[in-house]
Design an enzyme around this catalytic site. Structure first.
Site, PDB file in Angstrom:
ATOM      1  N   ASP A 239      45.126  47.263  41.340  1.00 50.86           N
ATOM      2  CA  ASP A 239      46.157  47.787  42.238  1.00 50.86           C
ATOM      3  C   ASP A 239      46.336  49.300  42.135  1.00 50.86           C
ATOM      4  O   ASP A 239      47.443  49.813  42.267  1.00 50.86           O
ATOM      5  CB  ASP A 239      47.507  47.073  41.999  1.00 50.86           C
ATOM      6  CG  ASP A 239      47.332  45.576  41.998  1.00 50.86           C
ATOM      7  OD1 ASP A 239      46.768  45.054  42.964  1.00 50.86           O
ATOM      8  OD2 ASP A 239      47.741  44.914  41.013  1.00 50.86           O
TER       9      ASP A 239
ATOM     10  N   ALA B 261      41.683  50.513  48.003  1.00 50.26           N
ATOM     11  CA  ALA B 261      41.403  50.293  49.434  1.00 50.26           C
ATOM     12  C   ALA B 261      41.659  51.567  50.232  1.00 50.26           C
ATOM     13  O   ALA B 261      40.896  51.907  51.135  1.00 50.26           O
ATOM     14  CB  ALA B 261      42.257  49.150  49.967  1.00 50.26           C
TER      15      ALA B 261
ATOM     16  N   ALA C 177      41.665  39.527  44.814  1.00 53.90           N
ATOM     17  CA  ALA C 177      41.921  40.929  45.134  1.00 53.90           C
ATOM     18  C   ALA C 177      42.702  40.960  46.436  1.00 53.90           C
ATOM     19  O   ALA C 177      42.356  40.248  47.367  1.00 53.90           O
ATOM     20  CB  ALA C 177      40.601  41.657  45.307  1.00 53.90           C
TER      21      ALA C 177
ATOM     22  N   HIS D 123      44.496  43.595  49.375  1.00 53.80           N
ATOM     23  CA  HIS D 123      44.876  44.930  49.804  1.00 53.80           C
ATOM     24  C   HIS D 123      45.356  44.899  51.244  1.00 53.80           C
ATOM     25  O   HIS D 123      44.849  44.162  52.061  1.00 53.80           O
ATOM     26  CB  HIS D 123      43.754  45.946  49.606  1.00 53.80           C
ATOM     27  CG  HIS D 123      42.407  45.443  50.000  1.00 53.80           C
ATOM     28  ND1 HIS D 123      41.519  44.895  49.087  1.00 53.80           N
ATOM     29  CD2 HIS D 123      41.815  45.383  51.184  1.00 53.80           C
ATOM     30  CE1 HIS D 123      40.434  44.522  49.736  1.00 53.80           C
ATOM     31  NE2 HIS D 123      40.572  44.806  50.992  1.00 53.80           N
ATOM     32  N   THR D 124      46.351  45.715  51.506  1.00 51.17           N
ATOM     33  CA  THR D 124      46.903  45.787  52.847  1.00 51.17           C
ATOM     34  C   THR D 124      46.323  47.032  53.502  1.00 51.17           C
ATOM     35  O   THR D 124      46.392  48.116  52.928  1.00 51.17           O
ATOM     36  CB  THR D 124      48.436  45.915  52.765  1.00 51.17           C
ATOM     37  OG1 THR D 124      48.891  44.838  51.946  1.00 51.17           O
ATOM     38  CG2 THR D 124      49.088  45.806  54.121  1.00 51.17           C
TER      39      THR D 124
ATOM     40  N   THR E 126      40.345  38.973  34.184  1.00 55.74           N
ATOM     41  CA  THR E 126      39.839  38.155  35.273  1.00 55.74           C
ATOM     42  C   THR E 126      38.538  37.504  34.800  1.00 55.74           C
ATOM     43  O   THR E 126      38.103  37.737  33.674  1.00 55.74           O
ATOM     44  CB  THR E 126      39.669  38.974  36.574  1.00 55.74           C
ATOM     45  OG1 THR E 126      39.441  38.062  37.645  1.00 55.74           O
ATOM     46  CG2 THR E 126      38.533  39.978  36.477  1.00 55.74           C
TER      47      THR E 126
ATOM     48  N   GLY F  85      49.281  39.662  46.919  1.00 57.01           N
ATOM     49  CA  GLY F  85      49.065  38.263  47.271  1.00 57.01           C
ATOM     50  C   GLY F  85      50.199  37.363  46.798  1.00 57.01           C
ATOM     51  O   GLY F  85      50.596  36.424  47.488  1.00 57.01           O
ATOM     52  N   THR F  86      50.738  37.672  45.632  1.00 55.55           N
ATOM     53  CA  THR F  86      51.665  36.746  44.981  1.00 55.55           C
ATOM     54  C   THR F  86      53.133  37.186  45.050  1.00 55.55           C
ATOM     55  O   THR F  86      54.026  36.375  44.784  1.00 55.55           O
ATOM     56  CB  THR F  86      51.309  36.614  43.485  1.00 55.55           C
ATOM     57  OG1 THR F  86      51.384  37.928  42.905  1.00 55.55           O
ATOM     58  CG2 THR F  86      49.906  36.063  43.275  1.00 55.55           C
TER      59      THR F  86
ATOM     60  N   LYS G  47      49.329  57.914  44.141  1.00 54.47           N
ATOM     61  CA  LYS G  47      50.778  57.810  43.913  1.00 54.47           C
ATOM     62  C   LYS G  47      51.342  58.978  43.101  1.00 54.47           C
ATOM     63  O   LYS G  47      52.286  58.803  42.329  1.00 54.47           O
ATOM     64  CB  LYS G  47      51.110  56.468  43.236  1.00 54.47           C
ATOM     65  CG  LYS G  47      51.082  55.286  44.225  1.00 54.47           C
ATOM     66  CD  LYS G  47      51.902  54.131  43.712  1.00 54.47           C
ATOM     67  CE  LYS G  47      52.370  53.213  44.806  1.00 54.47           C
ATOM     68  NZ  LYS G  47      53.189  52.108  44.371  1.00 54.47           N
TER      69      LYS G  47
ATOM     70  N   GLY H 255      46.362  61.479  45.672  1.00 51.28           N
ATOM     71  CA  GLY H 255      47.022  60.739  46.747  1.00 51.28           C
ATOM     72  C   GLY H 255      48.502  61.033  46.665  1.00 51.28           C
ATOM     73  O   GLY H 255      49.122  60.911  45.603  1.00 51.28           O
TER      74      GLY H 255
HETATM   75  P1  IMP Z   1      42.459  35.793  38.149  1.00 50.95           P
HETATM   76  O1  IMP Z   1      41.589  36.938  38.521  1.00 50.95           O
HETATM   77  O2  IMP Z   1      43.205  35.200  39.320  1.00 50.95           O
HETATM   78  O3  IMP Z   1      41.752  34.755  37.331  1.00 50.95           O
HETATM   79  O4  IMP Z   1      43.627  36.347  37.178  1.00 50.95           O
HETATM   80  C1  IMP Z   1      43.339  36.868  35.903  1.00 50.95           C
HETATM   81  C2  IMP Z   1      44.157  38.121  35.599  1.00 50.95           C
HETATM   82  O5  IMP Z   1      43.710  39.181  36.459  1.00 50.95           O
HETATM   83  C3  IMP Z   1      45.654  37.974  35.855  1.00 50.95           C
HETATM   84  O6  IMP Z   1      46.367  38.757  34.922  1.00 50.95           O
HETATM   85  C4  IMP Z   1      45.819  38.545  37.244  1.00 50.95           C
HETATM   86  O7  IMP Z   1      47.120  39.021  37.476  1.00 50.95           O
HETATM   87  C5  IMP Z   1      44.818  39.691  37.197  1.00 50.95           C
HETATM   88  N1  IMP Z   1      44.351  40.072  38.526  1.00 50.95           N
HETATM   89  C6  IMP Z   1      43.500  39.386  39.312  1.00 50.95           C
HETATM   90  N2  IMP Z   1      43.305  40.036  40.479  1.00 50.95           N
HETATM   91  C7  IMP Z   1      44.032  41.160  40.427  1.00 50.95           C
HETATM   92  C8  IMP Z   1      44.209  42.273  41.323  1.00 50.95           C
HETATM   93  O8  IMP Z   1      43.639  42.363  42.413  1.00 50.95           O
HETATM   94  N3  IMP Z   1      45.072  43.241  40.882  1.00 50.95           N
HETATM   95  C9  IMP Z   1      45.672  43.191  39.677  1.00 50.95           C
HETATM   96  N4  IMP Z   1      45.514  42.197  38.822  1.00 50.95           N
HETATM   97  C10 IMP Z   1      44.697  41.187  39.180  1.00 50.95           C
END
Ligand code: IMP
Length: 453
Positions: free
Chosen positions: A15, A19, A41, A43-44, A238, A335-336, A366, A438
């Site tokens: 994050d 993007a 992943a 991104h907007t 991840t 996403g979440t 930022k 940025g």
């Molecule tokens: P997973 O990639 O969904 O298996 O999650 C594993 C870890 O990676 C978790 O702590 C997620 O929050 C983090 N994570 C996965 N994708 C992103 C992302 O796009 N941005 C920030 N953290 C991510």
């Protein structure tokens, strides 16, 4: 003459605003490719035509002359991909003849999503089935399907695999789907597959041929290098390799074409999910609070109803400062919707990351958000410059704050002194060029230090 490839990765915990940087850099390339990760992943992308929330389609989607590639290192969620493509079509952007997906990419299946939803909570995954999908691939069982091996009847192949693993309680545990849930998932998959299958290509030399003919490729890393499955702090990582070198594995190109590595950094750091975060504001209290908020599905709306961020900035308390910065800079999962943990820019960590991954230049996003430190009792921008002793106590250097006017500069010559002091500190301590700052979400809000040579 041959082309080349550059790799762009985030250098903190994801994050970092990759993007936006890709959107800016896209005119310098012919192809933008993904080499790892999947719908985890988010991104907007905001454009004049509207806003798209993209997860798997590479960030240059709106640059219609550019070819997009999803490599064999990705874990593809066909249902979500079809939805992204439909969203883009509604905005007048077509993927036909532009987006190519490697037939070797791993396929996200219903049981991956279920297992991740049940078990991924322990480390705070995004619930997209990424870990179970890569695990199945590494297990080399039939449960690990590839996108391209089912060009005819994907849903029935997935259903057949599911029934074999469903019989095996050890693998599915509580995550087993009942028959109607499974039928609904397979139907959804089938509909999505009809939209996506024409984009799948079975040509391992696809990128190689293009680069040999002169194409310039930008590989877009998902997540960030600190979340690499090998390098990061297991298990809070991840499930793919986010190391820029992996672009040449998961991106299906040989590494002879590598030109340079570009890093993206955020001036105020954030992390979602659990795991170490040495410069976190409020330390353990913040980590626990954010984990509980994610579990209770409390995000931006909840915090807006509970806290007055400008009051919190004034208290001098680390945790409260973190809450305020999160609220005022919009740090919630794309996403979440989870609240992201917030921390200070961490020079020792960045230095090590840049050295380890061979980063040639960085974009710092930022930077405008740093001006919020002007509202704190110290009125200065704190930067972690070292850690002391076995307890690794952070040592801060405090820099003068800058206002909006200081960030309106469009050329390096007109940059105000306090902004320059920040950049000089980064250049001197990181041993790598700062290419641009940025200063806001818009493409135009960027101050360049170094133009592409
Ligand atoms: P997973 O990639 O969904 O298996 O999650 C594993 C870890 O990676 C978790 O702590 C997620 O929050 C983090 N994570 C996965 N994708 C992103 C992302 O796009 N941005 C920030 N953290 C991510």
């Amino acid at each position: 003459m041959s082309g080349y490839a550059d790799v762009l990765v985030g250098l903190q915990y994801g994050d970092e605003g990759k993007a936006k940087v890709i959107d800016i850099l896209a005119p310098e390339y012919d192809i933008v490719g993904r080499f790892n990760g999947g719908a985890n992943a988010g991104h907007t992308v905001a454009t004049e035509r509207g806003t798209a929330k993209l997860m798997q389609v590479p960030s240059a989607a709106f640059h219609e002359q550019k070819t997009l590639y999803i490599g064999s290192g990705c874990a593809v969620n066909v249902v979500k991909l079809a939805a992204e493509i439909a969203q883009l079509r509604e905005l007048g952007v077509s993927m036909e003849g532009r987006l190519f997906i490697s037939s070797r990419a791993a396929l996200i299946q219903p049981h991956h999503l279920e297992v991740d939803r049940q078990e991924g909570r322990q480390i705070g995954t995004t619930g997209n089935g990424i870990g179970p999908c890569y695990a199945d691939r590494a297990m080399r069982m039939r449960a690990g399907l590839r996108v391209g091996l089912q060009l005819k009847d994907l849903a029935s192949d997935v259903g057949a695999v599911y029934s074999t693993i469903d019989g095996n309680a050890r693998r599915l545990g509580n995550a087993a789907l009942d028959s109607s849930e499974l039928a609904a998932s397979l139907e959804e998959l089938d509909v999505a597959w009809q939209q996506v299958k024409s984009l799948v290509i079975d040509d391992p030399l696809f990128l190689t041929k293009k680069v040999r003919a002169g194409a310039r490729v930008l590989f877009e890393g998902a997540q960030s290098v600190l979340l690499d499955v090998g390098y990061g702090d297991q298990p809070y990582v991840t499930a793919s390799h986010t190391d820029p070198s992996f672009a040449y594995v998961g991106g299906d190109l040989n590494c002879r074409f590598h030109r340079k590595t570009i890093g993206v950094v955020k001036a105020i750091v954030s992390r979602v999910g659990m795991g170490s975060f040495p410069s976190e504001l409020g330390g353990e209290k913040s980590a626990d609070y954010c984990a509980a908020a994610a579990e209770l599905r409390r995000g931006a709306e909840y915090e807006a109803g509970k806290y007055l961020p400008f009051e919190l900035l004034k208290t001098g308390d680390g945790f409260e400062l973190g809450v305020a910065l999160r609220m005022l800079t919009g740090e919630y999962g794309t996403g979440t919707g989870r609240p992201r943990r917030i921390g200070l820019i961490d020079i020792p960590q960045l230095r090590q990351t840049i050295e380890r991954f061979g980063v040639d230049e960085i974009f710092v996003n930022k930077v405008d958000c740093l001006r919020l430190f002007g509202e704190t009792p110290a009125g200065k921008i704190p930067v972690v410059v070292k850690y002391l002793g076995t307890d690794q106590v952070p040592v801060l250097e405090e820099l003068a704050v800058f206002d909006d006017a200081a960030l309106r500069a469009s050329t390096p010559a007109s940059i105000a002194d306090p902004v320059l002091a920040f950049v000089r500190l980064l250049q001197a301590s990181l041993g790598c060029e700062v290419r641009a700052l940025g200063t806001g979400p818009m493409r135009s809000q960027l101050i360049y230090f170094q133009r592409e040579k």
